[in-house]
Scaffold this motif. Structure first.
Motif, PDB file in Angstrom:
ATOM      1  N   ARG A  83       8.070   3.861   1.895  1.00  0.00           N
ATOM      2  CA  ARG A  83       7.115   3.570   2.967  1.00  0.00           C
ATOM      3  C   ARG A  83       5.683   3.871   2.521  1.00  0.00           C
ATOM      4  O   ARG A  83       4.772   3.098   2.806  1.00  0.00           O
ATOM      5  N   ALA A  84       5.492   4.979   1.814  1.00  0.00           N
ATOM      6  CA  ALA A  84       4.152   5.308   1.308  1.00  0.00           C
ATOM      7  C   ALA A  84       3.650   4.186   0.386  1.00  0.00           C
ATOM      8  O   ALA A  84       2.485   3.780   0.467  1.00  0.00           O
ATOM      9  N   GLN A  85       4.527   3.680  -0.456  1.00  0.00           N
ATOM     10  CA  GLN A  85       4.155   2.599  -1.365  1.00  0.00           C
ATOM     11  C   GLN A  85       3.834   1.326  -0.589  1.00  0.00           C
ATOM     12  O   GLN A  85       2.863   0.647  -0.874  1.00  0.00           O
ATOM     13  N   ALA A  86       4.624   1.015   0.435  1.00  0.00           N
ATOM     14  CA  ALA A  86       4.395  -0.195   1.233  1.00  0.00           C
ATOM     15  C   ALA A  86       3.059  -0.148   1.962  1.00  0.00           C
ATOM     16  O   ALA A  86       2.443  -1.189   2.209  1.00  0.00           O
ATOM     17  N   LEU A  87       2.602   1.054   2.281  1.00  0.00           N
ATOM     18  CA  LEU A  87       1.321   1.207   2.979  1.00  0.00           C
ATOM     19  C   LEU A  87       0.128   1.214   2.026  1.00  0.00           C
ATOM     20  O   LEU A  87      -1.004   1.424   2.449  1.00  0.00           O
ATOM     21  N   GLY A  88       0.374   0.994   0.729  1.00  0.00           N
ATOM     22  CA  GLY A  88      -0.702   0.913  -0.243  1.00  0.00           C
ATOM     23  C   GLY A  88      -0.974   2.210  -0.975  1.00  0.00           C
ATOM     24  O   GLY A  88      -1.971   2.333  -1.671  1.00  0.00           O
ATOM     25  N   GLY A  89      -0.089   3.179  -0.819  1.00  0.00           N
ATOM     26  CA  GLY A  89      -0.276   4.467  -1.473  1.00  0.00           C
ATOM     27  C   GLY A  89       0.660   4.660  -2.643  1.00  0.00           C
ATOM     28  O   GLY A  89       1.431   3.770  -3.004  1.00  0.00           O
ATOM     29  N   THR A  90       0.553   5.830  -3.234  1.00  0.00           N
ATOM     30  CA  THR A  90       1.418   6.203  -4.333  1.00  0.00           C
ATOM     31  C   THR A  90       2.216   7.424  -3.915  1.00  0.00           C
ATOM     32  O   THR A  90       1.634   8.454  -3.563  1.00  0.00           O
ATOM     33  N   PRO A  91       3.537   7.326  -3.904  1.00  0.00           N
ATOM     34  CA  PRO A  91       4.344   8.492  -3.551  1.00  0.00           C
ATOM     35  C   PRO A  91       4.213   9.573  -4.619  1.00  0.00           C
ATOM     36  O   PRO A  91       4.104   9.263  -5.803  1.00  0.00           O
ATOM     37  N   ILE A  92       4.234  10.813  -4.179  1.00  0.00           N
ATOM     38  CA  ILE A  92       4.183  11.909  -5.144  1.00  0.00           C
ATOM     39  C   ILE A  92       5.435  11.862  -5.999  1.00  0.00           C
ATOM     40  O   ILE A  92       6.492  11.409  -5.565  1.00  0.00           O
ATOM     41  N   ALA A  93       5.287  12.324  -7.222  1.00  0.00           N
ATOM     42  CA  ALA A  93       6.428  12.358  -8.143  1.00  0.00           C
ATOM     43  C   ALA A  93       6.252  13.547  -9.076  1.00  0.00           C
ATOM     44  O   ALA A  93       5.141  13.897  -9.448  1.00  0.00           O
ATOM     45  N   GLY A  94       7.351  14.154  -9.413  1.00  0.00           N
ATOM     46  CA  GLY A  94       7.324  15.269 -10.344  1.00  0.00           C
ATOM     47  C   GLY A  94       7.248  16.603  -9.641  1.00  0.00           C
ATOM     48  O   GLY A  94       6.684  16.722  -8.550  1.00  0.00           O
ATOM     49  N   GLY A  95       7.857  17.592 -10.266  1.00  0.00           N
ATOM     50  CA  GLY A  95       7.970  18.913  -9.664  1.00  0.00           C
ATOM     51  C   GLY A  95       6.648  19.564  -9.322  1.00  0.00           C
ATOM     52  O   GLY A  95       6.484  20.130  -8.245  1.00  0.00           O
ATOM     53  N   LYS A  96       5.672  19.496 -10.222  1.00  0.00           N
ATOM     54  CA  LYS A  96       4.381  20.146  -9.979  1.00  0.00           C
ATOM     55  C   LYS A  96       3.671  19.530  -8.776  1.00  0.00           C
ATOM     56  O   LYS A  96       3.173  20.250  -7.911  1.00  0.00           O
ATOM     57  N   ALA A  97       3.635  18.214  -8.706  1.00  0.00           N
ATOM     58  CA  ALA A  97       2.983  17.542  -7.588  1.00  0.00           C
ATOM     59  C   ALA A  97       3.716  17.825  -6.283  1.00  0.00           C
ATOM     60  O   ALA A  97       3.089  18.042  -5.243  1.00  0.00           O
ATOM     61  N   GLN A  98       5.035  17.849  -6.336  1.00  0.00           N
ATOM     62  CA  GLN A  98       5.803  18.136  -5.129  1.00  0.00           C
ATOM     63  C   GLN A  98       5.539  19.552  -4.647  1.00  0.00           C
ATOM     64  O   GLN A  98       5.378  19.783  -3.448  1.00  0.00           O
ATOM     65  N   GLU A  99       5.470  20.487  -5.579  1.00  0.00           N
ATOM     66  CA  GLU A  99       5.190  21.875  -5.211  1.00  0.00           C
ATOM     67  C   GLU A  99       3.811  21.996  -4.561  1.00  0.00           C
ATOM     68  O   GLU A  99       3.642  22.720  -3.580  1.00  0.00           O
ATOM     69  N   GLU A 100       2.824  21.264  -5.081  1.00  0.00           N
ATOM     70  CA  GLU A 100       1.468  21.313  -4.541  1.00  0.00           C
ATOM     71  C   GLU A 100       1.383  20.707  -3.145  1.00  0.00           C
ATOM     72  O   GLU A 100       0.578  21.142  -2.330  1.00  0.00           O
ATOM     73  N   HIS A 101       2.185  19.695  -2.860  1.00  0.00           N
ATOM     74  CA  HIS A 101       2.114  18.990  -1.577  1.00  0.00           C
ATOM     75  C   HIS A 101       3.064  19.529  -0.514  1.00  0.00           C
ATOM     76  O   HIS A 101       2.927  19.199   0.656  1.00  0.00           O
ATOM     77  N   ALA A 102       4.031  20.322  -0.909  1.00  0.00           N
ATOM     78  CA  ALA A 102       5.036  20.807   0.049  1.00  0.00           C
ATOM     79  C   ALA A 102       4.436  21.847   0.982  1.00  0.00           C
ATOM     80  O   ALA A 102       3.622  22.681   0.579  1.00  0.00           O
TER      81      ALA A 102
END
Length: 177
Positions: A83-102
Motif C-alpha cells: 500500500r505504501a508503494q501504491a501511494l507513491g512511497g517507498t516501504p521501509i526495508a532492513g533491520g536498521k530502518a525498521q528499528e528506527e521507524h518502529a
C-alpha cells in the motif's frame, strides 16, 4: 549482477500516484504505514523467536499458534508495504530502518519462560492495535478509505491473535506445579 546503479525512488520521497490521493495526504499515510510496517516486523521477529524457543507441556499448541501468528504478521507486513508503494512511497526495508521507524520495543535476546514471553507479546500487540486504530482514523480523515479498509482487515487479525494470547495466559490449566 548489474554493473549500474540507478535509484528509481529515493526513500522518504513521495511521488504522484495513480490512486489520485493528494501528495501531502499520501506522505502522511505513507509515514503511518511505514511505522505500522516497522512495528509489524518487530512483532514478527519477537513472535518467531518465541515459536522457536517454546518449551513445556503446552509446547505443541503454542508452537503452532506462534507460527501462525508470525505468518499473520508477515502477511500484514506485505499488505502495508504494497500500500505504501501504491501511494507513491517507498516501504521501509532492513533491520536498521525498521528499528528506527518502529514505535514498539522488542524484548531482549535472552530466552524467557513462555508466560513472560507471551506477556511481552501481548503488550506489543496492544501497542500495535492502538497505533492501527489511530492510523485508521488518520486515513479516513484524509479521505484514503482504501488504506483505512486495509488497516481494518489487519487489525481484525491482530486483535484475534492478541485475544488468543490472553487465553493462553489465563490461570486455568491442566498442568500442575
Amino acid at each position: 549482477m548489474a554493473t549500474q546503479e540507478h535509484v528509481r525512488r529515493e526513500f522518504g520521497n513521495v511521488e504522484e500516484n495513480e490512486l489520485r490521493l493528494d501528495k501531502e495526504k499520501s506522505e502522511q499515510v505513507i509515514n503511518a504505514l511505514n511505522q505500522d510496517l516497522a512495528d509489524t516486523y518487530t512483532l514478527y521477529h519477537q513472535v518467531k523467536k518465541h515459536h522457536w524457543n517454546v518449551e513445556g507441556a503446552e509446547f505443541r499448541d503454542l508452537h503452532l499458534f506462534l507460527g501462525d501468528a508470525a505468518g499473520h504478521a508477515e502477511e500484514a507486513a506485505d499488505e502495508l508495504a504494497e500500500r505504501a508503494q501504491a501511494l507513491g512511497g517507498t516501504p521501509i526495508a532492513g533491520g536498521k530502518a525498521q528499528e528506527e521507524h518502529a514505535s514498539v520495543e522488542p524484548e531482549g535476546q535472552d530466552v524467557y519462560d513462555i508466560r513472560t514471553s507471551l506477556e511481552n507479546d501481548l503488550e506489543m500487540y496492544g501497542d500495535i492495535i492502538e497505533s492501527l486504530r489511530d492510523h485508521i482514523d488518520l486515513a479516513e480523515n484524509l479521505g484514503d478509505h482504501a488504506t483505512a479498509q486495509i488497516l481494518r482487515e489487519i487489525i481484525v487479525q491482530t486483535e484475534e491473535d492478541a485475544h488468543h494470547i490472553e487465553h493462553y495466559l489465563e490461570d486455568d490449566t491442566l498442568v500442575l506445579d
